[in-house]
Scaffold this motif. Structure first.
Motif, PDB file in Angstrom:
ATOM      1  N   GLU A   1       0.765  -1.235  -0.087  1.00  0.00           N
ATOM      2  CA  GLU A   1      -0.027   0.097   0.030  1.00  0.00           C
ATOM      3  C   GLU A   1       0.873   1.371   0.143  1.00  0.00           C
ATOM      4  O   GLU A   1       0.537   2.246  -0.687  1.00  0.00           O
TER       5      GLU A   1
ATOM      6  N   SER B   1      -7.496  -0.249  -1.745  1.00  0.00           N
ATOM      7  CA  SER B   1      -8.649  -0.630  -2.011  1.00  0.00           C
ATOM      8  C   SER B   1      -8.977  -1.908  -0.997  1.00  0.00           C
ATOM      9  O   SER B   1     -10.294  -2.139  -0.892  1.00  0.00           O
ATOM     10  N   ASN B   2      -8.233  -2.906  -0.756  1.00  0.00           N
ATOM     11  CA  ASN B   2      -8.559  -4.278  -0.173  1.00  0.00           C
ATOM     12  C   ASN B   2      -7.939  -3.952   1.204  1.00  0.00           C
ATOM     13  O   ASN B   2      -7.506  -5.158   1.658  1.00  0.00           O
ATOM     14  N   VAL B   3      -7.797  -3.179   1.845  1.00  0.00           N
ATOM     15  CA  VAL B   3      -7.080  -2.928   3.148  1.00  0.00           C
ATOM     16  C   VAL B   3      -8.274  -2.533   4.193  1.00  0.00           C
ATOM     17  O   VAL B   3      -9.138  -1.735   4.109  1.00  0.00           O
ATOM     18  N   ASN B   4      -8.182  -3.420   5.198  1.00  0.00           N
ATOM     19  CA  ASN B   4      -9.231  -3.020   6.371  1.00  0.00           C
ATOM     20  C   ASN B   4      -8.362  -2.840   7.443  1.00  0.00           C
ATOM     21  O   ASN B   4      -7.025  -2.655   7.454  1.00  0.00           O
ATOM     22  N   PHE B   5      -8.813  -2.403   8.578  1.00  0.00           N
ATOM     23  CA  PHE B   5      -8.290  -1.724   9.736  1.00  0.00           C
ATOM     24  C   PHE B   5      -7.036  -2.846  10.392  1.00  0.00           C
ATOM     25  O   PHE B   5      -5.996  -2.331  10.522  1.00  0.00           O
ATOM     26  N   SER B   6      -7.352  -4.151  10.417  1.00  0.00           N
ATOM     27  CA  SER B   6      -6.577  -5.273  10.978  1.00  0.00           C
ATOM     28  C   SER B   6      -5.366  -5.424   9.798  1.00  0.00           C
ATOM     29  O   SER B   6      -4.045  -5.563  10.352  1.00  0.00           O
ATOM     30  N   SER B   7      -5.611  -5.532   8.666  1.00  0.00           N
ATOM     31  CA  SER B   7      -4.503  -5.803   7.782  1.00  0.00           C
ATOM     32  C   SER B   7      -3.611  -4.596   7.621  1.00  0.00           C
ATOM     33  O   SER B   7      -2.374  -4.772   7.439  1.00  0.00           O
TER      34      SER B   7
ATOM     35  N   ARG C   1      -2.977  -2.284  10.001  1.00  0.00           N
ATOM     36  CA  ARG C   1      -2.245  -1.946  11.307  1.00  0.00           C
ATOM     37  C   ARG C   1      -1.080  -2.931  11.274  1.00  0.00           C
ATOM     38  O   ARG C   1       0.182  -2.901  11.796  1.00  0.00           O
TER      39      ARG C   1
ATOM     40  N   ASN D   1      -4.826   4.438  15.458  1.00  0.00           N
ATOM     41  CA  ASN D   1      -5.942   4.558  16.158  1.00  0.00           C
ATOM     42  C   ASN D   1      -5.750   5.366  17.416  1.00  0.00           C
ATOM     43  O   ASN D   1      -5.674   4.849  18.429  1.00  0.00           O
TER      44      ASN D   1
END
Length: 516
Positions: free
Chosen positions: A365, A372-378, A380, A437
């Motif tokens: 990233e 586009s395919n990133v969430n908070f956990s990944s 972080r 966060n």
């Protein structure tokens, strides 16, 4: 008696031939290989010789033999071309330098464990301004960023200490000159000449060592060898005390660094060629519109000069541009090919760029800006892993080699001015990391400090602040707030974590029980 002798002679067997000698183990192994047509299998699959292992370059060269001057120069040239013309290479170099150095790795001058305000201010008057730069363009932190980019792109950077006279009217009598590793003269290589009774040292591609292997100095060109200057042809010996050679040593006894793009150069070239081929196909597919045929075989073709009764002056269509119409005679026909598609382009792009980001040691990233395919956990997890790499580059390479040299030269300058440097040290603090966060991380830091698992000083360093400066500012602010009679929620001496007034300890002596 004679009969017995004859009988014994008739029954006697011929003497047995001596047994052949056993062949040597190596000979036996070779005979077995010849009979079977196969090589002995190694215990480690990676060491096996055969078709599957063909193409491996099994070298026994040391790090300096592998990274010869010709190889190092070729890698540097290709990496610079990539950074100039490939957006992902430029982004990779920038993101590493920006995160490793950022706005600057700051410093504090200490004496016997406490900040020496006078020396600290003197050092900041010099290093926090362009007075420290031999070219007069950057302060210390600009030089750090320039050095970090050069390390990634060229594999190393060289910084020289330049002593200055008192007439130059600088806060401290030295300046820093950051130059590229091309300045090191690779022709200086091999053993040094020795005199009778004196053992000489040796040279490794421009770096001179003592007989015990201590680094004595560098042979540096008088100008950049690619600058075209006449005086750049000669090289001068510069003592190691005046030079900082900063690079990431991937192998023991490695004396020069390789560009960080070395593992991904061919992959980036292939990906660039793939993009060019896809773009060319799409341009060709969208450029040709159609062929127009007319009813009059003798009619003039629009846009083409034609003499009466003579042949037309049509030129063959050897190029096309968007919106092209090609006119043809009646009876001529053209079969259109199906325009090529771009199936698989996105998948191949992601696979290639993920390999490039892995080779550079940066998150996908951060290299591409694709979230586009990133969430908070990944996100972080990727950021935390990147932080570990950055911390390793900072504390095992940049701070010891670059900042450590500045520390030594700073203390030498103090001594030259007549200052007492006993017990004087310099501490460095890398830039802080933005929280992913803050609402949760601040709370977690507070709880860790209150439970004794963390300290205020450690938390300040993680934010990129010097603990002593931070606490001194806190004390000054608290005294100012008390003097004005103000109470804020941020003051833990006055307000609890839930917003209630904090109990103040009374200065009066405790009450004595009745009857005492």
């Amino acid at each position: 008696m004679a009969e017995r002798t004859l009988m014994d002679r008739l029954l006697r067997r011929p003497p047995a031939e001596p047994a052949p000698a056993e062949p040597a183990p190596a000979v036996a192994s070779e005979r077995k290989r010849i009979r079977t047509g196969r090589r002995p299998r190694a215990e480690y699959d990676g060491a096996t010789l055969g078709r599957r292992a063909a193409g491996w370059r099994r070298t026994r060269l040391d790090a300096n033999g592998e990274l010869s001057p010709a190889v190092a120069a070729a890698l540097r040239g290709i990496a610079r071309d990539l950074v100039r013309n490939n957006p992902f290479a430029a982004r990779g170099a920038s993101t590493i330098a920006n995160n490793m150095v950022g706005t600057g790795i700051t410093f504090q001058v200490y004496r016997d464990g406490k900040i020496d305000d006078r020396l600290n201010k003197l050092a900041r008057r010099h290093l926090d301004t362009i007075a420290c730069d031999a070219s007069g363009r950057h302060d210390l932190y600009g030089l750090q960023l320039q050095a970090a980019r050069t390390i990634v792109e060229s594999g190393a950077v060289v910084m020289r200490r330049r002593w200055r006279r008192a007439s130059d009217r600088l806060p401290l009598p030295f300046q820093l000159q950051v130059i590229e590793p091309d300045y090191i003269d690779p022709s200086k290589h091999g053993p040094l000449s020795t005199s009778p009774g004196v053992q000489g040292g040796f040279l490794i591609n421009g770096v001179q060592f003592s007989p015990l292997g201590a680094r004595e100095g560098y042979w540096l060109f008088n100008g950049h060898p690619g600058g075209g200057r006449a005086d750049a042809l000669g090289s001068t010996f510069v003592k190691a005390a005046d030079v900082a050679h900063v690079f990431r040593a991937d192998r023991p006894e490695m004396e020069h660094g390789a560009t960080w793009f070395a593992p991904v150069i061919l992959r980036m070239k292939d990906f660039g060629d793939f993009e060019d081929a896809q773009l060319t196909r799409q341009k060709l597919a969208s450029a040709f519109v159609g062929v127009v045929t007319g009813e009059d075989p003798d009619g003039l073709i629009p846009g083409i000069a034609q003499e009466e009764g003579g042949p037309d002056d049509r030129e063959p269509l050897d190029y096309i541009e968007p919106g092209t119409f090609q006119y043809a005679r009646p009876g001529e026909d053209v079969t259109f090919s199906s325009p090529p598609g771009v199936d698989g382009y996105a998948d191949y792009t992601k696979v290639s760029l993920r390999a490039v980001s892995a080779g550079l040691g940066v998150p996908y990233e951060a290299l591409t800006g694709d979230l586009s395919n990133v969430n908070f956990s990944s996100g972080r997890m990727g950021w935390l892993e990147y932080q570990r790499s950055l911390a390793a580059w900072q504390w095992t390479m940049f701070i010891p080699q670059f900042c450590g040299a500045v520390s030594t030269w700073l203390i030498d300058a103090f001594a030259m001015l007549g200052e007492n440097v006993e017990g004087v040290t310099v501490r460095w603090t890398p830039p802080g990391r933005e929280m992913i966060n803050p609402a949760e991380e601040v709370k977690a830091t507070r709880d860790a400090i209150r439970s004794g698992q963390d300290t205020i000083s450690a938390a300040a360093r993680r934010r990129g602040e010097d603990p002593d400066t931070f606490l001194a500012e806190w004390k000054a602010d608290a005294e100012k707030i008390d003097k004005l009679g103000l109470i804020f929620d941020c003051d833990p001496r006055r307000v609890t974590a839930v917003g209630n007034p904090a109990e103040q300890e009374s200065s009066a002596p405790p009450a004595q029980p009745q009857g005492a």
